[in-house]
Scaffold this motif. Sequence first.
Motif, short mmCIF file in Angstrom:
data_model
loop_
_atom_site.label_atom_id
_atom_site.label_comp_id
_atom_site.label_asym_id
_atom_site.label_seq_id
_atom_site.Cartn_x
_atom_site.Cartn_y
_atom_site.Cartn_z
N ASP A 254 7.90 -1.59 13.62
CA ASP A 254 8.31 -1.76 12.22
C ASP A 254 7.99 -0.51 11.40
OD1 ASP A 254 8.96 -4.37 12.89
OD2 ASP A 254 7.05 -5.20 12.18
N LEU A 255 8.71 -0.36 10.31
CA LEU A 255 8.35 0.58 9.26
C LEU A 255 7.96 -0.26 8.06
CD1 LEU A 255 8.10 3.31 7.86
CD2 LEU A 255 10.56 3.24 7.42
N ASP A 256 6.67 -0.29 7.78
CA ASP A 256 6.15 -1.17 6.74
C ASP A 256 5.75 -0.34 5.53
OD1 ASP A 256 5.02 -3.10 5.19
OD2 ASP A 256 3.58 -3.80 6.69
N CYS A 257 6.54 -0.48 4.45
CA CYS A 257 6.24 0.21 3.19
C CYS A 257 5.85 -0.78 2.10
CB CYS A 257 7.45 1.03 2.74
SG CYS A 257 7.96 2.31 3.91
N SER A 258 5.46 -1.98 2.49
CA SER A 258 5.10 -2.99 1.50
C SER A 258 3.88 -2.51 0.70
CB SER A 258 4.80 -4.33 2.18
OG SER A 258 3.78 -4.18 3.16
N ASP A 259 3.98 -2.65 -0.62
CA ASP A 259 2.94 -2.17 -1.53
C ASP A 259 2.71 -0.67 -1.38
OD1 ASP A 259 1.13 -2.44 -3.61
OD2 ASP A 259 -0.56 -2.75 -2.26
N GLY A 260 3.74 0.05 -0.95
CA GLY A 260 3.67 1.51 -0.92
C GLY A 260 4.23 2.07 -2.21
N HIS A 261 3.72 3.23 -2.62
CA HIS A 261 4.11 3.83 -3.89
C HIS A 261 4.54 5.27 -3.66
CE1 HIS A 261 2.25 0.27 -5.72
NE2 HIS A 261 1.23 0.49 -4.89
N PHE A 262 5.80 5.55 -3.98
CA PHE A 262 6.41 6.83 -3.67
C PHE A 262 6.90 7.45 -4.98
CE2 PHE A 262 6.60 4.06 -0.10
CZ PHE A 262 6.41 4.85 1.03
N PHE A 263 6.36 8.62 -5.32
CA PHE A 263 6.67 9.25 -6.60
C PHE A 263 7.23 10.66 -6.38
CE2 PHE A 263 3.04 6.38 -7.26
CZ PHE A 263 3.58 5.50 -8.19
N ASN A 264 8.47 10.83 -6.72
CA ASN A 264 9.09 12.15 -6.72
C ASN A 264 10.32 12.06 -7.62
OD1 ASN A 264 9.07 14.84 -6.03
ND2 ASN A 264 10.28 14.59 -4.19
N GLN A 265 10.08 11.84 -8.89
CA GLN A 265 11.11 11.47 -9.85
C GLN A 265 12.27 12.45 -9.85
OE1 GLN A 265 9.47 10.58 -13.64
NE2 GLN A 265 11.20 9.35 -14.28
N GLU A 266 13.50 11.89 -9.81
CA GLU A 266 14.76 12.63 -9.80
C GLU A 266 14.94 13.46 -8.54
OE1 GLU A 266 16.88 11.79 -12.00
OE2 GLU A 266 15.41 10.61 -13.12
N SER B 139 5.50 -5.35 -4.16
CA SER B 139 5.19 -4.32 -5.15
C SER B 139 5.50 -2.91 -4.65
CB SER B 139 3.72 -4.40 -5.60
OG SER B 139 3.44 -5.65 -6.19
N PHE B 140 6.40 -2.79 -3.69
CA PHE B 140 6.90 -1.46 -3.31
C PHE B 140 7.44 -0.77 -4.55
CE2 PHE B 140 10.65 1.10 -2.41
CZ PHE B 140 10.17 2.00 -1.47
N THR B 141 7.10 0.50 -4.71
CA THR B 141 7.51 1.26 -5.89
C THR B 141 8.06 2.61 -5.45
OG1 THR B 141 5.75 0.24 -7.19
CG2 THR B 141 6.77 2.20 -8.10
N ALA B 142 9.19 2.98 -6.01
CA ALA B 142 9.75 4.31 -5.74
C ALA B 142 10.33 4.87 -7.02
CB ALA B 142 10.81 4.23 -4.66
N GLN B 143 9.81 6.01 -7.44
CA GLN B 143 10.40 6.75 -8.55
C GLN B 143 11.06 7.98 -7.95
OE1 GLN B 143 7.49 7.56 -11.57
NE2 GLN B 143 7.04 5.41 -11.94
N GLY B 144 12.36 7.84 -7.71
CA GLY B 144 13.10 8.89 -7.02
C GLY B 144 14.10 8.25 -6.07
N ARG B 145 14.57 9.01 -5.13
CA ARG B 145 15.63 8.56 -4.22
C ARG B 145 15.03 8.07 -2.91
NH1 ARG B 145 20.88 10.42 -4.93
NH2 ARG B 145 22.36 9.79 -3.29
N VAL B 146 15.39 6.87 -2.52
CA VAL B 146 15.03 6.32 -1.21
C VAL B 146 16.30 6.36 -0.36
CG1 VAL B 146 14.21 4.31 0.05
CG2 VAL B 146 13.24 4.86 -2.20
#
Length: 525
Positions: A218-230, A250-257
């Motif tokens: 698996d690739l588990d990103c649950s409750d992972g926080h990824f910040f690289n806005q725009e 609560s997975f969070t991504a500010q930017g492109r996934v």
Amino acid sequence: MGDSAEQLLTSAREKFGHLTEVDEKLFRAVVQGKAADFSSDADELNEPAKSDEWNHERTLSADRIVWLCTNTKARELLTYRGICIIGAKVEGYLDLSFATIEVPLLFIRCTFSESISLLQARLRFLSLKRTHVISINATGIQVEGSVLLKDGFEAKGEVRLLGAFIGGQLNCSSGHFFNEKGYALSASSANITADVYLSDGFEAKGAVQLWGACIGGDLDCSDGHFFNQEKYALVINGANIEGDVYFTNSFTAQGRVSLVSTRIDDTLYLKQINNPQQMILDLSFARVNTLADEAKSWPGENRLHLNGFTYNTISESSPPDSKQRLKWLRLQPEQEFALQPYEQLAGVLRTNGHEDAAIEILIGKQRDRLRYGGLKGWELFWNRFLGKTIAYGYRPQRALWYSLVAVILGTFLFWRGYEAGLISPASNFGPFDESKLNSEVSVNYPVFNPLVYSLDVFLPIVDFHQESHWLPNSKKTSDKTLLLFFKTRSDIVLRWYFWLHIVLGWVFTSLWVAGFTGLIRSQNK
């Protein structure tokens, strides 16, 4: 055991000269198969964030570790437990490039003053739990077991695992990776036999890249926080993932996934995402077995890319409602409008038994094509006409209802016209006597029937022998109106409607046939 320790200490003195108490403690511990624990009795001082307060009794030179891992005599004296160091401040550049380390290597609650190089190294096992580093270059590393960068691990620069082979897990849960000007974690083309965890409070400032990675679990990103806005926050393009992918809890991504051309053999979970409007989700040409999502975790408008995205089924917990799903499809950028996402969704809904929802999606496809597809001229008119009449061929029964309305209206108008003397025999009878409103017709002549006449005029193929015997008289006028709202001459109105009735018959009959045979649907794909 004592002889082994003395042998190691003797060899170390020959290499380094004077040994500190920290050096001796390390060398004696590794020979005994124990952890070299430099922790303080005061627990509050053992966190790496407070390493500036650690004294020389916890400071270890990196060259001692390199010597243990690479010197032939030293390696022979190590046990199967390997090298385990707890609570030490490692000074200097730890360079184990191209080294073959046949024992586990563990650093727990340690700090490193300079970068670590494991370029093309071979290891049994690597753990940096709760350890703080500057950066790691482990390009091409081969690890028989797992790599643990978890439980408070922190990197202030790039952690590079390009082309790595990891025989177990890559576990970065609760790890912190900071490199805002570039890649925080890069594992492109890595081959990871088991699961990858970027979860449980994982935090990255800078891009996380798994481009072309092969993940056996698996690739588990649950409750992972990824910040690289725009910019790219998480890149998994072209990866092959044999298990599930979790963007949940609560997975969070500010930017492109981005999962462009990624293959996921099991389920893609998109649920309980924090502030999904901040995320751009690109699933273009990705392949998934099952899609499990929820409406409140969808990205904002123009922030979802679905062209080429394929999936075999939608989870029962996901919304199958056509209205909701059309909202999902319409989150795509208008300038990237494509038909494939609609057809893919409709096919899956139909396979799962949601036939009505599938039809609504296909109708929505044509409506959105009208809005965003750049149609012009005849194509634009035809698209609108089909939508208003038979819903682009997906509701062909509408043509029957329109036909019924036309036949009923024709029946009434032709009856009124006949009563007003505006419909005359079509054979070689003499003209009506102008002095009489109702000229008599031979009893042998077919009787006028307004309903059958309306059907006969309307249907282009069927012949009830009414139209061939009766026609609106172009030379006859009447003061009677066919309908209250007609203000013009009745004979003109009746003749024009007669022609319109014929045209409507051809149009609606053709639409009905084309709709039920699927001809229009096939042309609109």
